[in-house]
Design a protein around this motif. Structure first.
Motif, PDB file in Angstrom:
ATOM      1  N   LEU A   1     118.014  66.727  42.002  1.00  0.00           N
ATOM      2  CA  LEU A   1     116.887  67.641  42.308  1.00  0.00           C
ATOM      3  C   LEU A   1     115.902  66.910  42.973  1.00  0.00           C
ATOM      4  CD1 LEU A   1     116.464  70.165  39.407  1.00  0.00           C
ATOM      5  CD2 LEU A   1     117.869  70.203  41.574  1.00  0.00           C
ATOM      6  N   VAL A   2     115.455  65.709  42.336  1.00  0.00           N
ATOM      7  CA  VAL A   2     114.166  64.962  43.067  1.00  0.00           C
ATOM      8  C   VAL A   2     114.584  64.516  44.296  1.00  0.00           C
ATOM      9  CG1 VAL A   2     112.948  62.947  43.011  1.00  0.00           C
ATOM     10  CG2 VAL A   2     113.011  64.111  40.773  1.00  0.00           C
ATOM     11  N   LEU A   3     115.801  64.009  44.511  1.00  0.00           N
ATOM     12  CA  LEU A   3     116.501  63.410  45.880  1.00  0.00           C
ATOM     13  C   LEU A   3     116.389  64.590  46.860  1.00  0.00           C
ATOM     14  CD1 LEU A   3     118.799  60.784  44.723  1.00  0.00           C
ATOM     15  CD2 LEU A   3     116.716  60.266  45.865  1.00  0.00           C
ATOM     16  N   HIS A   4     117.061  65.864  46.555  1.00  0.00           N
ATOM     17  CA  HIS A   4     117.405  66.709  47.299  1.00  0.00           C
ATOM     18  C   HIS A   4     116.135  67.532  47.803  1.00  0.00           C
ATOM     19  CE1 HIS A   4     120.196  69.584  49.389  1.00  0.00           C
ATOM     20  NE2 HIS A   4     119.513  70.574  48.813  1.00  0.00           N
ATOM     21  N   PHE A   5     115.336  67.862  46.641  1.00  0.00           N
ATOM     22  CA  PHE A   5     114.344  68.814  46.961  1.00  0.00           C
ATOM     23  C   PHE A   5     113.086  68.250  47.238  1.00  0.00           C
ATOM     24  CE2 PHE A   5     117.459  71.583  44.641  1.00  0.00           C
ATOM     25  CZ  PHE A   5     117.568  72.527  45.553  1.00  0.00           C
ATOM     26  N   LEU A   6     112.599  67.278  46.847  1.00  0.00           N
ATOM     27  CA  LEU A   6     111.252  66.424  46.715  1.00  0.00           C
ATOM     28  C   LEU A   6     111.386  65.411  47.851  1.00  0.00           C
ATOM     29  CD1 LEU A   6     110.248  66.384  43.178  1.00  0.00           C
ATOM     30  CD2 LEU A   6     109.754  68.064  44.845  1.00  0.00           C
ATOM     31  N   GLU A   7     112.647  64.875  48.093  1.00  0.00           N
ATOM     32  CA  GLU A   7     112.740  63.720  48.868  1.00  0.00           C
ATOM     33  C   GLU A   7     113.556  64.213  50.302  1.00  0.00           C
ATOM     34  OE1 GLU A   7     110.960  61.124  48.704  1.00  0.00           O
ATOM     35  OE2 GLU A   7     110.191  61.384  46.655  1.00  0.00           O
ATOM     36  N   ASP A   8     114.250  65.192  50.223  1.00  0.00           N
ATOM     37  CA  ASP A   8     114.756  65.936  51.236  1.00  0.00           C
ATOM     38  C   ASP A   8     115.822  65.018  52.019  1.00  0.00           C
ATOM     39  OD1 ASP A   8     115.046  67.965  52.982  1.00  0.00           O
ATOM     40  OD2 ASP A   8     113.861  67.125  54.568  1.00  0.00           O
ATOM     41  N   PHE A   9     116.697  64.574  50.819  1.00  0.00           N
ATOM     42  CA  PHE A   9     117.914  63.706  51.333  1.00  0.00           C
ATOM     43  C   PHE A   9     119.200  64.923  51.398  1.00  0.00           C
ATOM     44  CE2 PHE A   9     116.018  59.808  49.573  1.00  0.00           C
ATOM     45  CZ  PHE A   9     116.273  59.056  50.714  1.00  0.00           C
ATOM     46  N   SER A  10     120.008  64.797  52.368  1.00  0.00           N
ATOM     47  CA  SER A  10     121.096  65.309  52.463  1.00  0.00           C
ATOM     48  C   SER A  10     122.079  65.029  51.226  1.00  0.00           C
ATOM     49  CB  SER A  10     122.031  65.068  53.896  1.00  0.00           C
ATOM     50  OG  SER A  10     122.610  63.647  53.841  1.00  0.00           O
TER      51      SER A  10
ATOM     52  N   ALA B   1     125.065  64.059  51.533  1.00  0.00           N
ATOM     53  CA  ALA B   1     125.825  63.036  51.637  1.00  0.00           C
ATOM     54  C   ALA B   1     124.981  61.617  51.317  1.00  0.00           C
ATOM     55  CB  ALA B   1     126.176  62.527  53.258  1.00  0.00           C
ATOM     56  N   GLU B   2     123.805  61.680  51.862  1.00  0.00           N
ATOM     57  CA  GLU B   2     122.954  60.487  51.390  1.00  0.00           C
ATOM     58  C   GLU B   2     122.728  60.396  49.704  1.00  0.00           C
ATOM     59  OE1 GLU B   2     119.858  60.335  55.206  1.00  0.00           O
ATOM     60  OE2 GLU B   2     119.565  61.992  53.734  1.00  0.00           O
ATOM     61  N   ILE B   3     122.655  61.571  49.121  1.00  0.00           N
ATOM     62  CA  ILE B   3     122.420  61.633  47.848  1.00  0.00           C
ATOM     63  C   ILE B   3     123.687  60.737  46.938  1.00  0.00           C
ATOM     64  CG2 ILE B   3     122.048  62.920  45.630  1.00  0.00           C
ATOM     65  CD1 ILE B   3     120.581  64.872  47.336  1.00  0.00           C
ATOM     66  N   ALA B   4     124.913  61.505  47.486  1.00  0.00           N
ATOM     67  CA  ALA B   4     125.945  60.862  47.124  1.00  0.00           C
ATOM     68  C   ALA B   4     126.127  59.305  47.091  1.00  0.00           C
ATOM     69  CB  ALA B   4     127.342  61.555  47.802  1.00  0.00           C
ATOM     70  N   MET B   5     125.645  58.857  48.291  1.00  0.00           N
ATOM     71  CA  MET B   5     125.697  57.298  48.494  1.00  0.00           C
ATOM     72  C   MET B   5     124.529  56.825  47.463  1.00  0.00           C
ATOM     73  SD  MET B   5     124.580  55.223  51.904  1.00  0.00           S
ATOM     74  CE  MET B   5     122.538  55.049  51.465  1.00  0.00           C
ATOM     75  N   ILE B   6     123.565  57.315  47.356  1.00  0.00           N
ATOM     76  CA  ILE B   6     122.295  56.749  46.501  1.00  0.00           C
ATOM     77  C   ILE B   6     122.819  56.726  45.034  1.00  0.00           C
ATOM     78  CG2 ILE B   6     120.175  57.206  45.593  1.00  0.00           C
ATOM     79  CD1 ILE B   6     119.409  58.438  48.444  1.00  0.00           C
ATOM     80  N   VAL B   7     123.598  57.721  44.510  1.00  0.00           N
ATOM     81  CA  VAL B   7     123.846  57.965  43.164  1.00  0.00           C
ATOM     82  C   VAL B   7     125.307  57.190  43.044  1.00  0.00           C
ATOM     83  CG1 VAL B   7     122.105  59.799  42.574  1.00  0.00           C
ATOM     84  CG2 VAL B   7     124.454  60.300  43.064  1.00  0.00           C
ATOM     85  N   GLY B   8     126.210  57.166  44.040  1.00  0.00           N
ATOM     86  CA  GLY B   8     127.207  56.469  43.610  1.00  0.00           C
ATOM     87  C   GLY B   8     128.448  57.474  43.429  1.00  0.00           C
ATOM     88  N   CYS B   9     128.163  58.802  43.708  1.00  0.00           N
ATOM     89  CA  CYS B   9     129.521  59.654  43.361  1.00  0.00           C
ATOM     90  C   CYS B   9     129.918  60.368  44.536  1.00  0.00           C
ATOM     91  CB  CYS B   9     128.821  60.437  42.392  1.00  0.00           C
ATOM     92  SG  CYS B   9     127.538  61.641  42.792  1.00  0.00           S
ATOM     93  N   SER B  10     130.574  61.252  44.514  1.00  0.00           N
ATOM     94  CA  SER B  10     131.177  62.149  45.542  1.00  0.00           C
ATOM     95  C   SER B  10     130.256  63.386  45.856  1.00  0.00           C
ATOM     96  CB  SER B  10     132.418  62.792  45.163  1.00  0.00           C
ATOM     97  OG  SER B  10     132.328  63.929  44.443  1.00  0.00           O
ATOM     98  N   GLU B  11     130.146  63.945  47.217  1.00  0.00           N
ATOM     99  CA  GLU B  11     129.239  65.048  47.560  1.00  0.00           C
ATOM    100  C   GLU B  11     129.613  66.152  46.474  1.00  0.00           C
ATOM    101  OE1 GLU B  11     128.607  66.123  51.685  1.00  0.00           O
ATOM    102  OE2 GLU B  11     129.452  64.198  52.074  1.00  0.00           O
ATOM    103  N   GLY B  12     130.982  66.609  46.023  1.00  0.00           N
ATOM    104  CA  GLY B  12     131.170  67.528  45.272  1.00  0.00           C
ATOM    105  C   GLY B  12     130.408  67.333  43.728  1.00  0.00           C
ATOM    106  N   THR B  13     130.270  65.877  43.576  1.00  0.00           N
ATOM    107  CA  THR B  13     129.576  65.967  42.113  1.00  0.00           C
ATOM    108  C   THR B  13     128.113  65.986  42.402  1.00  0.00           C
ATOM    109  OG1 THR B  13     131.153  64.178  41.444  1.00  0.00           O
ATOM    110  CG2 THR B  13     129.111  64.133  40.485  1.00  0.00           C
TER     111      THR B  13
END
Length: 187
Positions: free
Chosen positions: A140-149, A151-163
């Motif tokens: 939630l922080v990455l998506h809504f507060l830091e405005d990451f896509s 795909a970027e969140i998946a790379m940051i947290v190390g999981c799939s976009e589906g997750t």
């Protein structure tokens, strides 16, 4: 530093290039730019401001030692968040396979049941973030507060976009429960 050679580079890219060149002021500018957002992110991941300070301190050490290995200066921000996420997760991890159940669940994810929030809920939402599980809080922080896509969140947290989609869905649902007084989805 001399004038930029390419007007198409972003300020983040220039800072990354200056750091890679070993420029002391480049590192100072990087810390000045990213200290607060990384500290906020680490605090939300760990649930503890003191722990977050330790995490971010270790992040800066790793960044200082590893900035030259950053292949694409344009990916500076996701790279910093990935390091921060890794350090925070290392600090709180008890179960290495925390994603297994979510990966299976991601296949059945239904976006139709999406929950939304109004701008008036901002203060309550920031407070409620502390009651979420770390894996939900981070997306939630990455998506809504830091405005990451996604795909970027998946790379940051190390999981799939589906997750990531699944976590955002369940995190929003848990936030709704917390904000309406149900208190479900807490740590």
């Amino acid at each position: 530093m001399s004038a930029p050679h390419s007007p198409s580079r972003t300020p983040d890219e220039w800072i990354a290039l200056r750091c890679q060149a070993g420029e002391q002021k480049g590192f100072e500018d990087l810390v000045a730019l990213m200290e607060r957002p990384l500290l906020y992110y680490a605090t939300k991941l760990t649930g503890n401001a003191e722990t977050a300070l330790d995490v971010v301190q270790r992040v800066w050490i790793k960044v200082f030692r590893g900035i030259r290995s950053l292949k694409d200066p344009a990916s500076l921000r996701p790279w910093l968040y990935r390091i921060t996420q890794g350090m925070a997760v290392d600090h709180i991890r008890q179960d290495i396979s925390r994603d297994r159940a979510e990966e299976a669940h991601a296949a059945g994810f239904n976006e139709a049941a999406d929950v939304s929030f109004t701008g008036d809920d901002a203060a309550a939402i920031h407070e409620a973030l502390n009651d979420l599980q770390p894996k939900h809080r981070e997306v939630l922080v990455l998506h809504f507060l830091e405005d990451f896509s996604l795909a970027e969140i998946a790379m940051i947290v190390g999981c799939s976009e589906g997750t990531v989609k699944s976590r955002i869905h369940y995190a929003k649902r848990a936030m709704k429960e917390i904000l309406t007084g149900g208190g479900h989805g807490t740590k």
